[in-house]
Motif scaffolding. Sequence first.
Motif, PDB file in Angstrom:
ATOM      1  N   VAL A  67      43.732  28.580  24.305  1.00 45.29           N
ATOM      2  CA  VAL A  67      43.991  28.885  23.020  1.00 45.29           C
ATOM      3  C   VAL A  67      43.840  27.041  22.666  1.00 45.29           C
ATOM      4  O   VAL A  67      42.544  26.691  22.134  1.00 45.29           O
ATOM      5  N   LYS A  68      44.065  26.383  23.004  1.00 45.51           N
ATOM      6  CA  LYS A  68      43.807  24.616  23.274  1.00 45.51           C
ATOM      7  C   LYS A  68      43.644  24.580  24.650  1.00 45.51           C
ATOM      8  O   LYS A  68      44.060  24.386  25.142  1.00 45.51           O
ATOM      9  N   VAL A  69      42.883  23.225  24.347  1.00 48.11           N
ATOM     10  CA  VAL A  69      42.948  22.358  25.603  1.00 48.11           C
ATOM     11  C   VAL A  69      43.693  20.868  25.790  1.00 48.11           C
ATOM     12  O   VAL A  69      42.708  20.789  24.287  1.00 48.11           O
ATOM     13  N   PHE A  70      43.473  20.775  26.703  1.00 46.40           N
ATOM     14  CA  PHE A  70      43.822  18.791  26.690  1.00 46.40           C
ATOM     15  C   PHE A  70      42.397  17.916  26.584  1.00 46.40           C
ATOM     16  O   PHE A  70      41.441  18.298  26.993  1.00 46.40           O
ATOM     17  N   LYS A  71      42.449  17.229  25.210  1.00 44.14           N
ATOM     18  CA  LYS A  71      41.017  16.214  25.128  1.00 44.14           C
ATOM     19  C   LYS A  71      40.544  15.939  27.004  1.00 44.14           C
ATOM     20  O   LYS A  71      39.818  16.321  26.653  1.00 44.14           O
TER      21      LYS A  71
ATOM     22  N   LEU B 187      38.174  17.907  28.817  1.00 42.28           N
ATOM     23  CA  LEU B 187      37.026  18.019  27.727  1.00 42.28           C
ATOM     24  C   LEU B 187      35.737  17.206  28.320  1.00 42.28           C
ATOM     25  O   LEU B 187      35.039  16.611  28.137  1.00 42.28           O
TER      26      LEU B 187
ATOM     27  N   THR C 100      40.508  14.439  43.036  1.00 42.68           N
ATOM     28  CA  THR C 100      41.030  14.238  41.824  1.00 42.68           C
ATOM     29  C   THR C 100      42.315  14.681  41.845  1.00 42.68           C
ATOM     30  O   THR C 100      43.725  15.136  41.175  1.00 42.68           O
TER      31      THR C 100
ATOM     32  N   ALA D  43      44.464  18.988  36.800  1.00 42.43           N
ATOM     33  CA  ALA D  43      45.433  18.074  37.091  1.00 42.43           C
ATOM     34  C   ALA D  43      45.417  17.253  35.387  1.00 42.43           C
ATOM     35  O   ALA D  43      44.195  16.258  35.494  1.00 42.43           O
ATOM     36  N   ARG D  44      46.485  16.628  35.880  1.00 45.96           N
ATOM     37  CA  ARG D  44      46.807  15.398  34.224  1.00 45.96           C
ATOM     38  C   ARG D  44      47.424  14.554  35.217  1.00 45.96           C
ATOM     39  O   ARG D  44      49.016  14.634  35.732  1.00 45.96           O
ATOM     40  N   PRO D  45      47.164  13.126  35.342  1.00 44.31           N
ATOM     41  CA  PRO D  45      47.982  12.101  36.058  1.00 44.31           C
ATOM     42  C   PRO D  45      49.006  12.304  35.697  1.00 44.31           C
ATOM     43  O   PRO D  45      50.098  11.546  36.536  1.00 44.31           O
TER      44      PRO D  45
ATOM     45  N   ASP E 292      49.167  15.406  17.205  1.00 42.72           N
ATOM     46  CA  ASP E 292      49.348  16.573  18.303  1.00 42.72           C
ATOM     47  C   ASP E 292      50.113  14.847  19.786  1.00 42.72           C
ATOM     48  O   ASP E 292      49.909  14.377  20.423  1.00 42.72           O
TER      49      ASP E 292
ATOM     50  N   TYR F 154      50.589  16.313  22.553  1.00 49.86           N
ATOM     51  CA  TYR F 154      49.871  16.557  23.983  1.00 49.86           C
ATOM     52  C   TYR F 154      48.587  16.090  23.721  1.00 49.86           C
ATOM     53  O   TYR F 154      47.747  16.646  24.573  1.00 49.86           O
ATOM     54  N   GLU F 155      47.473  15.690  22.454  1.00 47.17           N
ATOM     55  CA  GLU F 155      46.186  15.219  22.237  1.00 47.17           C
ATOM     56  C   GLU F 155      45.594  16.471  23.289  1.00 47.17           C
ATOM     57  O   GLU F 155      44.728  16.353  24.003  1.00 47.17           O
ATOM     58  N   MET F 156      45.986  17.627  22.457  1.00 49.37           N
ATOM     59  CA  MET F 156      44.930  18.710  22.091  1.00 49.37           C
ATOM     60  C   MET F 156      44.306  19.036  21.100  1.00 49.37           C
ATOM     61  O   MET F 156      44.188  18.588  20.500  1.00 49.37           O
ATOM     62  N   VAL F 157      42.986  19.910  21.714  1.00 49.37           N
ATOM     63  CA  VAL F 157      41.819  20.102  20.583  1.00 49.37           C
ATOM     64  C   VAL F 157      41.590  21.990  20.793  1.00 49.37           C
ATOM     65  O   VAL F 157      42.415  22.193  21.759  1.00 49.37           O
ATOM     66  N   MET F 158      41.185  22.600  19.633  1.00 45.56           N
ATOM     67  CA  MET F 158      41.421  24.593  19.844  1.00 45.56           C
ATOM     68  C   MET F 158      40.116  24.334  21.010  1.00 45.56           C
ATOM     69  O   MET F 158      38.783  23.844  21.156  1.00 45.56           O
ATOM     70  N   SER F 159      40.522  25.624  21.214  1.00 41.48           N
ATOM     71  CA  SER F 159      39.060  25.882  22.597  1.00 41.48           C
ATOM     72  C   SER F 159      37.812  26.775  22.326  1.00 41.48           C
ATOM     73  O   SER F 159      37.033  25.532  22.251  1.00 41.48           O
TER      74      SER F 159
ATOM     75  N   HIS G 136      35.355  23.865  20.513  1.00 40.98           N
ATOM     76  CA  HIS G 136      35.340  22.439  21.455  1.00 40.98           C
ATOM     77  C   HIS G 136      35.029  22.735  22.998  1.00 40.98           C
ATOM     78  O   HIS G 136      33.927  22.603  23.739  1.00 40.98           O
ATOM     79  N   LEU G 137      35.696  23.556  23.204  1.00 43.04           N
ATOM     80  CA  LEU G 137      35.096  24.235  25.481  1.00 43.04           C
ATOM     81  C   LEU G 137      34.347  24.356  25.072  1.00 43.04           C
ATOM     82  O   LEU G 137      33.426  24.193  25.831  1.00 43.04           O
TER      83      LEU G 137
ATOM     84  N   GLY H   6      44.907  13.908  39.146  1.00 41.19           N
ATOM     85  CA  GLY H   6      44.264  13.938  37.348  1.00 41.19           C
ATOM     86  C   GLY H   6      43.910  12.562  37.851  1.00 41.19           C
ATOM     87  O   GLY H   6      42.689  12.740  36.666  1.00 41.19           O
TER      88      GLY H   6
END
Lengths: 249, 173
Positions: free
Chosen positions: A44-48, A51, A130, A239-241, B28, B30-35, B38-39, B125
């Motif tokens: 539902v949510k993704v890490f900025k 993107l 990465t 994958a995230r740092p 937020d 975790y620095e997240m946005v709605m899919s 945005h996705l 990452g």
Amino acid sequence: MSRVADLLFANRVWKSVFRHGYPSNPRNRAEVMFQNVFLHIQSVKVFKRSLKVSATFGLGLILAYLFLLLTLTGFLLMFYYVPEVHRAYADMKDLEFAVSFGVVLRNMHRWAAHAMVLFTFLHMARVFFTGAYKAPREFNWVIGIILLIITLFLSLSGYLLPWDQLAYWAITIVSNLIRTTPPADIMGAGASYLVLGGTQIGQNTLIRFYVMHVFGLPAICGLLMVVHFWRIRKDGGLARPDESNIPLR
Amino acid sequence: MAEKQIDNMKSYGLMNLVKGKTPAIQKDPYEMVMSWPHLLFREVVLFLIVLTVIMGMSILFNAPLEEMADPKNTPNPAKAPWYFLGLQEALSWGPPVLGGIVFPTLLAVLLLAVPYLDRTRDGIGVWFHPKRRTVNILFAMGLTFWFGLIIVGTFLRGPSWDFYWFWEAWPVH
């Protein structure tokens, strides 16, 4: 305006299909993702940072799209192509000169196939450079390598179908290669017989390659792709740092 | 009617006051946005790009189609598809079983084993993390070798698998 919207979206039929309102608020935006079978494989949510173009250059997604395009164009090509040694080549010529947009259809299938092989390598390189194969993503890397091998075989099996000189002799080289599998008398000869459906390339080979190309390999590929995508989520997304600070187990 | 009533009823109230830090509001962690959107928007745009490029290429360039297959007429050189030309090139170096079977099998096993060989937690990452310099250089060398073989096999091999530079003409036969 809102009256028109109500008429379109607030009726029983619409609501029986989509069980949420227009995704203009966080709740509906979440519902869109998990009420839809095609979207719910994504979170539902993704890490900025996921993107950002530079995170992956969208290479994996490009591969999924190429697979989709290949499935669609392949489906259409199947209406015009008969895998029979006396007819196959003539069907290629018909695609070029007689079928409306046949040549574009075949070109799309061919170029998308080459692109898929190329982008599989690029995608693998992205994941490696990465460090994205590290725990807990080890198994997804393994699935990826299997998908790479399947992609090569998918492309190879399609290579014979036009039944032109290019196709025939390319497969001859590959079958000679298979024949050297040690011990060559048993394994090599047996494997080559299995692949060609005989001792040389002929009708049996063409139908074997065709069936593997339009059903066998795409089915395995599609199945593994679903597992591959599902594992991305189960392994915590891209994958995230900050994961480097989490020790293994 | 019943629904309306529930809507208007207040289902919460102030019960108690507790001392403590306030939770992070409107931020937020975790620095997240709605899919959505945005996705999904980006995914649709990427699909359109892929479709446009493939269609554009298909309108501009025709896929190769040679003469009908003829088992009695062997082309010289006969070449495998480009992604197997690295193997075909390796094949010409020594015993066929080494280049054609042992070499690709080892390569595949090595690739499958990568995450089990490298079990460090460095540089997840991050593109080309300095701590991963050695493995990155090794992998880049592997890729260069593989695609180098493909380039040699595709462009630098002529009749009888003899070596010709880009600018050298193949002998007319």
